[in-house]
Design a protein around this motif. Sequence first.
Motif, PDB file in Angstrom:
ATOM      1  N   CYS A 141      41.701  -0.888 -14.809  1.00 30.47           N
ATOM      2  CA  CYS A 141      41.104  -1.139 -16.117  1.00 30.47           C
ATOM      3  C   CYS A 141      40.563  -2.561 -16.170  1.00 30.47           C
ATOM      4  N   PRO A 142      39.482  -2.772 -16.916  1.00 30.69           N
ATOM      5  CA  PRO A 142      38.983  -4.137 -17.092  1.00 30.69           C
ATOM      6  C   PRO A 142      39.950  -4.952 -17.937  1.00 30.69           C
ATOM      7  N   LYS A 143      39.924  -6.252 -17.767  1.00 31.13           N
ATOM      8  CA  LYS A 143      40.845  -7.127 -18.493  1.00 31.13           C
ATOM      9  C   LYS A 143      40.627  -7.067 -19.993  1.00 31.13           C
ATOM     10  N   THR A 144      39.491  -6.585 -20.422  1.00 31.92           N
ATOM     11  CA  THR A 144      39.199  -6.514 -21.856  1.00 31.92           C
ATOM     12  C   THR A 144      39.867  -5.338 -22.545  1.00 31.92           C
ATOM     13  N   ASP A 145      40.492  -4.428 -21.789  1.00 28.64           N
ATOM     14  CA  ASP A 145      41.035  -3.219 -22.407  1.00 28.64           C
ATOM     15  C   ASP A 145      42.395  -2.863 -21.819  1.00 28.64           C
ATOM     16  N   LEU A 146      43.212  -3.842 -21.527  1.00 32.24           N
ATOM     17  CA  LEU A 146      44.489  -3.588 -20.874  1.00 32.24           C
ATOM     18  C   LEU A 146      45.525  -2.989 -21.808  1.00 32.24           C
ATOM     19  N   SER A 147      45.234  -2.910 -23.107  1.00 30.57           N
ATOM     20  CA  SER A 147      46.196  -2.332 -24.044  1.00 30.57           C
ATOM     21  C   SER A 147      46.071  -0.821 -24.157  1.00 30.57           C
ATOM     22  N   SER A 148      45.035  -0.236 -23.563  1.00 33.15           N
ATOM     23  CA  SER A 148      44.861   1.212 -23.617  1.00 33.15           C
ATOM     24  C   SER A 148      45.998   1.922 -22.895  1.00 33.15           C
ATOM     25  N   GLU A 149      46.321   3.113 -23.370  1.00 32.89           N
ATOM     26  CA  GLU A 149      47.407   3.881 -22.766  1.00 32.89           C
ATOM     27  C   GLU A 149      47.196   4.061 -21.267  1.00 32.89           C
ATOM     28  N   ALA A 150      45.937   4.317 -20.889  1.00 38.01           N
ATOM     29  CA  ALA A 150      45.633   4.563 -19.481  1.00 38.01           C
ATOM     30  C   ALA A 150      45.791   3.331 -18.615  1.00 38.01           C
ATOM     31  N   CYS A 151      45.983   2.164 -19.234  1.00 40.99           N
ATOM     32  CA  CYS A 151      46.017   0.905 -18.494  1.00 40.99           C
ATOM     33  C   CYS A 151      47.406   0.284 -18.415  1.00 40.99           C
ATOM     34  N   ILE A 152      48.388   0.893 -19.066  1.00 40.71           N
ATOM     35  CA  ILE A 152      49.706   0.277 -19.171  1.00 40.71           C
ATOM     36  C   ILE A 152      50.586   0.719 -18.006  1.00 40.71           C
ATOM     37  N   ASP A 153      50.941  -0.234 -17.169  1.00 36.54           N
ATOM     38  CA  ASP A 153      51.868   0.007 -16.057  1.00 36.54           C
ATOM     39  C   ASP A 153      53.220  -0.593 -16.384  1.00 36.54           C
ATOM     40  N   ALA A 154      54.212  -0.270 -15.575  1.00 33.35           N
ATOM     41  CA  ALA A 154      55.530  -0.867 -15.739  1.00 33.35           C
ATOM     42  C   ALA A 154      55.469  -2.357 -15.418  1.00 33.35           C
ATOM     43  N   PRO A 155      56.328  -3.168 -16.033  1.00 33.77           N
ATOM     44  CA  PRO A 155      56.340  -4.602 -15.728  1.00 33.77           C
ATOM     45  C   PRO A 155      56.476  -4.853 -14.229  1.00 33.77           C
ATOM     46  N   GLY A 156      55.614  -5.712 -13.710  1.00 37.00           N
ATOM     47  CA  GLY A 156      55.662  -6.069 -12.299  1.00 37.00           C
ATOM     48  C   GLY A 156      54.867  -5.174 -11.384  1.00 37.00           C
ATOM     49  N   PHE A 157      54.315  -4.083 -11.906  1.00 43.46           N
ATOM     50  CA  PHE A 157      53.536  -3.177 -11.051  1.00 43.46           C
ATOM     51  C   PHE A 157      52.118  -3.696 -10.914  1.00 43.46           C
ATOM     52  N   ASP A 158      51.624  -3.780  -9.697  1.00 41.74           N
ATOM     53  CA  ASP A 158      50.273  -4.269  -9.408  1.00 41.74           C
ATOM     54  C   ASP A 158      49.402  -3.074  -9.060  1.00 41.74           C
ATOM     55  N   ARG A 159      48.661  -2.586 -10.045  1.00 44.03           N
ATOM     56  CA  ARG A 159      47.861  -1.371  -9.816  1.00 44.03           C
ATOM     57  C   ARG A 159      46.780  -1.598  -8.772  1.00 44.03           C
ATOM     58  N   ALA A 160      46.162  -2.771  -8.792  1.00 40.01           N
ATOM     59  CA  ALA A 160      45.090  -3.041  -7.825  1.00 40.01           C
ATOM     60  C   ALA A 160      45.623  -3.011  -6.403  1.00 40.01           C
TER      61      ALA A 160
END
Length: 326
Positions: free
Chosen positions: A287-306
């Motif tokens: 997800c772009p940094k402008t929309d990290l609050s979307s449900e589809a963008c929320i990972d567990a703390p410490g998880f690096d999706r990239a």
Amino acid sequence: MTHLRLALAAAFCLAMSPAQAAGLKFLHIPVGQDDPAIDAAMWSPCTEVPEDVQIRALTIPAVPDCPIAGEKLPLVIISHGYGGWYLGHHDTAEALADSGFVVVAINHPYANYADMSRANGLGVLAARPVDIKRTIDFMLTDFPDSAKIDPQRIGFYGFSQGGYTGLVLAGANPDFSKLPRRCADPKAVGCPQANRARPPQQPPLPQTLTHDPRIRAMVVADPLSIVFQTTDSVKAVTIPLQLWGSELGGGGGASPENVATLARVLPEKPDFRIVPNAVHLSFLTMCPKTDLSSEACIDAPGFDRAAFHREFNAEVVAFFRRNLGK
């Protein structure tokens, strides 16, 4: 089986050499006798320099309408999850195209982010495999560059309900009576759609579902697997299969326990990977940094999706190379 409408905000630019990019072309599979039209996106090997292609909120490195580079190329079809769309896994498609695959991702009709009018219940679960079969038929016959595709080297990638779709295509016969009838917390991820997807008194018989033996290898991620919990339900699934599961889950009918049971009952041992600290939606593109609050963008703390997607895409490419040939 999680709602993916907010996947519209997903964006990931895969690192690639300056002289290589994925060609990108949009396809339209026309209406059939009893079937709706299907919109699709195709990535293919391309030797031209990429540019930034803006599609809604996404910026994708690609070459629009680039001529397909190569001959007799393997084909991989991508099926999205509940409420998803054909660009929800574009980074994986780009990685495969850069490695010599033609990749086609579809919007399942009436069950995608733009049109959810028939997304609930059993009708869509019966229609999804048909959508993929029609897509393969189109790519091998009516697609103008069909001669570029090797019909003996067809693969499939599916996420969530897309994973369910692939398992059916590979020969599985789901037990729809196992679909969740209700959730204890109606606000929990996956509960609204699960509650609306209650099976009728007489679910469709397994023999009415579409299987497609042309698919020779398959990758599925956090599939809707609660309907595949017995050896009998998956006894016909014998093609090479790479199965990914999120450690933390979050998709209705695709809990870590369901996925682990599926791995255990398959007749041929799959290449089973559990992703530490991942949630269900971690398999979606970045997800772009402008929309990290979307449900589809929320990972567990410490998880690096990239970082995970770099590893995931490399493993998916390697799997298809092993099983479909270079």
